[in-house]
Write a protein that holds these residues in place. Structure first.
Motif, mmCIF file in Angstrom:
data_model
loop_
_atom_site.group_PDB
_atom_site.id
_atom_site.type_symbol
_atom_site.label_atom_id
_atom_site.label_comp_id
_atom_site.label_asym_id
_atom_site.label_seq_id
_atom_site.Cartn_x
_atom_site.Cartn_y
_atom_site.Cartn_z
ATOM 1 N N VAL A 33 -21.519 30.086 23.820
ATOM 2 C CA VAL A 33 -20.081 30.108 24.108
ATOM 3 C C VAL A 33 -19.313 29.360 23.019
ATOM 4 C CG1 VAL A 33 -18.285 29.288 25.686
ATOM 5 C CG2 VAL A 33 -20.332 30.385 26.594
ATOM 6 N N ILE A 34 -19.814 28.178 22.633
ATOM 7 C CA ILE A 34 -19.141 27.383 21.606
ATOM 8 C C ILE A 34 -19.181 28.103 20.257
ATOM 9 C CG2 ILE A 34 -19.224 25.210 20.322
ATOM 10 C CD1 ILE A 34 -20.340 23.892 22.852
ATOM 11 N N ARG A 35 -20.286 28.740 19.971
ATOM 12 C CA ARG A 35 -20.444 29.421 18.669
ATOM 13 C C ARG A 35 -19.578 30.669 18.583
ATOM 14 N NH1 ARG A 35 -23.785 33.415 17.050
ATOM 15 N NH2 ARG A 35 -24.910 33.301 19.031
ATOM 16 N N THR A 36 -19.560 31.481 19.642
ATOM 17 C CA THR A 36 -18.836 32.756 19.628
ATOM 18 C C THR A 36 -17.415 32.644 20.166
ATOM 19 O OG1 THR A 36 -19.669 33.363 21.826
ATOM 20 C CG2 THR A 36 -20.992 34.008 19.917
ATOM 21 N N LYS A 37 -17.135 31.494 20.837
ATOM 22 C CA LYS A 37 -15.824 31.308 21.488
ATOM 23 C C LYS A 37 -15.538 32.441 22.480
ATOM 24 C CE LYS A 37 -13.655 28.547 17.850
ATOM 25 N NZ LYS A 37 -14.917 28.198 17.209
ATOM 26 N N SER A 38 -16.595 32.884 23.148
ATOM 27 C CA SER A 38 -16.481 33.950 24.147
ATOM 28 C C SER A 38 -17.253 33.542 25.399
ATOM 29 C CB SER A 38 -17.045 35.262 23.596
ATOM 30 O OG SER A 38 -17.125 36.236 24.618
ATOM 31 N N VAL A 39 -16.633 33.762 26.578
ATOM 32 C CA VAL A 39 -17.276 33.403 27.849
ATOM 33 C C VAL A 39 -17.796 34.650 28.557
ATOM 34 C CG1 VAL A 39 -15.950 31.302 28.172
ATOM 35 C CG2 VAL A 39 -15.035 33.466 29.017
ATOM 36 N N GLU A 40 -18.056 35.700 27.791
ATOM 37 C CA GLU A 40 -18.474 36.975 28.376
ATOM 38 C C GLU A 40 -19.759 36.835 29.185
ATOM 39 O OE1 GLU A 40 -19.499 41.555 26.906
ATOM 40 O OE2 GLU A 40 -18.991 39.994 25.448
ATOM 41 N N TYR A 41 -20.692 36.004 28.710
ATOM 42 C CA TYR A 41 -21.991 35.860 29.375
ATOM 43 C C TYR A 41 -22.075 34.586 30.218
ATOM 44 C CZ TYR A 41 -23.218 39.579 26.176
ATOM 45 O OH TYR A 41 -23.241 40.764 25.495
ATOM 46 N N MET A 42 -20.922 34.018 30.576
ATOM 47 C CA MET A 42 -20.905 32.829 31.427
ATOM 48 C C MET A 42 -19.819 32.996 32.487
ATOM 49 S SD MET A 42 -20.642 28.815 30.296
ATOM 50 C CE MET A 42 -18.859 28.873 30.116
ATOM 51 N N PRO A 43 -20.111 33.755 33.546
ATOM 52 C CA PRO A 43 -19.106 34.002 34.581
ATOM 53 C C PRO A 43 -18.651 32.704 35.241
ATOM 54 C CG PRO A 43 -21.012 35.463 34.838
ATOM 55 C CD PRO A 43 -21.380 34.449 33.821
ATOM 56 N N PHE A 44 -17.358 32.598 35.465
ATOM 57 C CA PHE A 44 -16.801 31.375 36.034
ATOM 58 C C PHE A 44 -17.278 31.155 37.470
ATOM 59 C CE2 PHE A 44 -13.571 29.117 38.484
ATOM 60 C CZ PHE A 44 -13.432 27.963 37.737
ATOM 61 N N LEU A 45 -17.278 32.212 38.281
ATOM 62 C CA LEU A 45 -17.649 32.059 39.691
ATOM 63 C C LEU A 45 -19.084 31.562 39.844
ATOM 64 C CD1 LEU A 45 -15.972 35.103 41.482
ATOM 65 C CD2 LEU A 45 -15.383 32.675 41.649
ATOM 66 N N LEU A 46 -19.997 32.069 39.001
ATOM 67 C CA LEU A 46 -21.388 31.620 39.073
ATOM 68 C C LEU A 46 -21.480 30.140 38.723
ATOM 69 C CD1 LEU A 46 -24.358 32.219 39.510
ATOM 70 C CD2 LEU A 46 -24.503 32.975 37.129
ATOM 71 N N SER A 47 -20.783 29.717 37.666
ATOM 72 C CA SER A 47 -20.780 28.303 37.289
ATOM 73 C C SER A 47 -20.179 27.443 38.401
ATOM 74 C CB SER A 47 -19.972 28.107 35.996
ATOM 75 O OG SER A 47 -20.541 28.837 34.933
ATOM 76 N N PHE A 48 -19.125 27.958 39.027
ATOM 77 C CA PHE A 48 -18.464 27.209 40.105
ATOM 78 C C PHE A 48 -19.395 27.011 41.298
ATOM 79 C CE2 PHE A 48 -16.036 27.374 44.097
ATOM 80 C CZ PHE A 48 -15.304 26.208 43.976
ATOM 81 N N PHE A 49 -20.047 28.085 41.730
ATOM 82 C CA PHE A 49 -20.919 27.987 42.904
ATOM 83 C C PHE A 49 -22.182 27.177 42.610
ATOM 84 C CE2 PHE A 49 -18.570 31.793 44.489
ATOM 85 C CZ PHE A 49 -18.118 31.212 45.665
ATOM 86 N N LEU A 50 -22.680 27.250 41.375
ATOM 87 C CA LEU A 50 -23.825 26.405 41.005
ATOM 88 C C LEU A 50 -23.434 24.927 41.051
ATOM 89 C CD1 LEU A 50 -25.380 28.427 38.037
ATOM 90 C CD2 LEU A 50 -26.455 27.967 40.244
ATOM 91 N N THR A 51 -22.227 24.619 40.591
ATOM 92 C CA THR A 51 -21.740 23.235 40.642
ATOM 93 C C THR A 51 -21.566 22.776 42.086
ATOM 94 O OG1 THR A 51 -20.555 23.625 38.571
ATOM 95 C CG2 THR A 51 -19.934 21.676 39.829
ATOM 96 N N LEU A 52 -20.970 23.635 42.895
ATOM 97 C CA LEU A 52 -20.769 23.305 44.310
ATOM 98 C C LEU A 52 -22.102 23.118 45.028
ATOM 99 C CD1 LEU A 52 -18.369 22.931 46.224
ATOM 100 C CD2 LEU A 52 -18.600 25.346 46.861
ATOM 101 N N SER A 53 -23.068 23.973 44.692
ATOM 102 C CA SER A 53 -24.406 23.851 45.289
ATOM 103 C C SER A 53 -25.050 22.525 44.902
ATOM 104 C CB SER A 53 -25.277 25.023 44.828
ATOM 105 O OG SER A 53 -26.605 24.875 45.281
ATOM 106 N N ALA A 54 -24.903 22.129 43.633
ATOM 107 C CA ALA A 54 -25.473 20.861 43.167
ATOM 108 C C ALA A 54 -24.867 19.675 43.918
ATOM 109 C CB ALA A 54 -25.248 20.709 41.659
ATOM 110 N N VAL A 55 -23.551 19.753 44.189
ATOM 111 C CA VAL A 55 -22.885 18.673 44.926
ATOM 112 C C VAL A 55 -23.449 18.561 46.343
ATOM 113 C CG1 VAL A 55 -20.696 17.918 45.924
ATOM 114 C CG2 VAL A 55 -20.760 18.806 43.595
ATOM 115 N N MET A 56 -23.604 19.701 47.014
ATOM 116 C CA MET A 56 -24.101 19.692 48.399
ATOM 117 C C MET A 56 -25.527 19.147 48.482
ATOM 118 S SD MET A 56 -21.516 20.604 49.949
ATOM 119 C CE MET A 56 -19.942 21.244 49.411
ATOM 120 N N TRP A 57 -26.381 19.606 47.603
ATOM 121 C CA TRP A 57 -27.775 19.168 47.664
ATOM 122 C C TRP A 57 -27.941 17.735 47.162
ATOM 123 C CZ3 TRP A 57 -30.630 21.433 50.904
ATOM 124 C CH2 TRP A 57 -30.505 22.796 51.152
#
Length: 267
Positions: free
Chosen positions: A151-175
């Motif tokens: 993402v930093i190299r290409t300046k593109s978030v095409e392969y990093m969906p926001f919702l997946l990152s959000f739910f992974l973060t939320l899951s980490a908080v819960m566990w």
């Protein structure tokens, strides 16, 4: 305290279930195209191995029903993904997927079960398995660093969906809170790293989400300017015709023996 543990465990189950369903659009695309294209089976094999490992760990701990339920569901979902991948994958990718599945989920998990059963005693077996889960979870959470670098190299978030990152973060908080309230640091510690990387991914998404649009707009502007410049420097056909006639007249003046013949330009 027990009520809070149950609440965070239940929320962890719900959020983790949504994370398990995240690849559904990918496999819907695979089903429609009848091919896996460039997708890899590694995330699903690793996901199945992780779920199996946590179930094995939960058997040594009391009151871990919520840990067993979500990872049992995870085992089923990841198995379905792997079966679909193997069914639609090309021959070479299919062979590699089967080899990886046997190596990680049969040989690897089998070795862990055998070694912890025969080499560890009843008093510290849960600690040994817990440390294995902790180290493996840390490795899984570190894996997205390759995506972050891309993402930093290409300046593109095409392969990093926001919702997946959000739910992974939320899951980490819960566990994390589930493990912290249970004083089970084998569960809590890896999720600190998971939360940190999740926040980092969301920050990168917000930073670079419009970068691709800006690049495309700049390219379009440059293309339009090039076309405009070419049109400005383009010589009209009538002017070319007049130049040809002038050259012919000049030749006739210099060489009277040659009869000038003007060839009209092709339309």
């Amino acid at each position: 305290m027990n009520n809070l543990v149950f609440v965070f465990g239940l929320l962890g189950n719900i959020v983790s279930f949504m994370v398990f369903l995240a690849p559904v659009p990918t496999f819907h695309k695979i089903y429609k195209k009848k091919t896996t294209e460039g997708f890899q089976c590694v995330p699903y094999v690793v996901g199945l191995f992780s779920a199996m490992l946590w179930i094995y760990y939960a058997f040594f701990k009391p009151d871990t029903t919520l840990l067993i339920t979500i990872n049992s569901v995870g085992c089923v979902i990841q198995t379905v993904y792997i079966c679909l991948y193997i069914f639609y994958a090309p021959k070479l990718a299919k062979i590699q997927a089967v080899k990886l599945l046997l190596l990680v989920n049969v040989v690897g998990f089998g070795l862990i079960v055998l070694l912890t059963h025969f080499l560890a005693n009843d008093l510290n077996r849960d600690n040994v398995v817990g440390w294995i889960c902790l180290v493996f979870s840390l490795c899984v959470f570190v894996a997205p660093l390759s995506v972050v670098r891309q993402v930093i190299r290409t300046k593109s978030v095409e392969y990093m969906p926001f919702l997946l990152s959000f739910f992974l973060t939320l899951s980490a908080v819960m566990w994390f809170f589930y493990g912290l309230l249970r004083k089970d640091y084998n569960i809590a510690i890896p999720n600190v790293l998971g939360f940190s990387f999740g926040v980092l991914q969301m920050i990168l998404y917000i930073t670079y989400k419009n970068a691709k649009k800006v690049v495309i707009e700049n390219i379009e502007i440059q293309t339009q300017n090039q076309i405009k410049g070419q049109e400005e420097h383009k010589i009209p056909v009538d002017r070319l015709k007049d130049q040809a006639i002038d050259v012919a007249k000049l030749s006739a003046m210099l060489r009277p023996d040659i009869t000038p013949r003007v060839v009209p330009p092709c339309a």
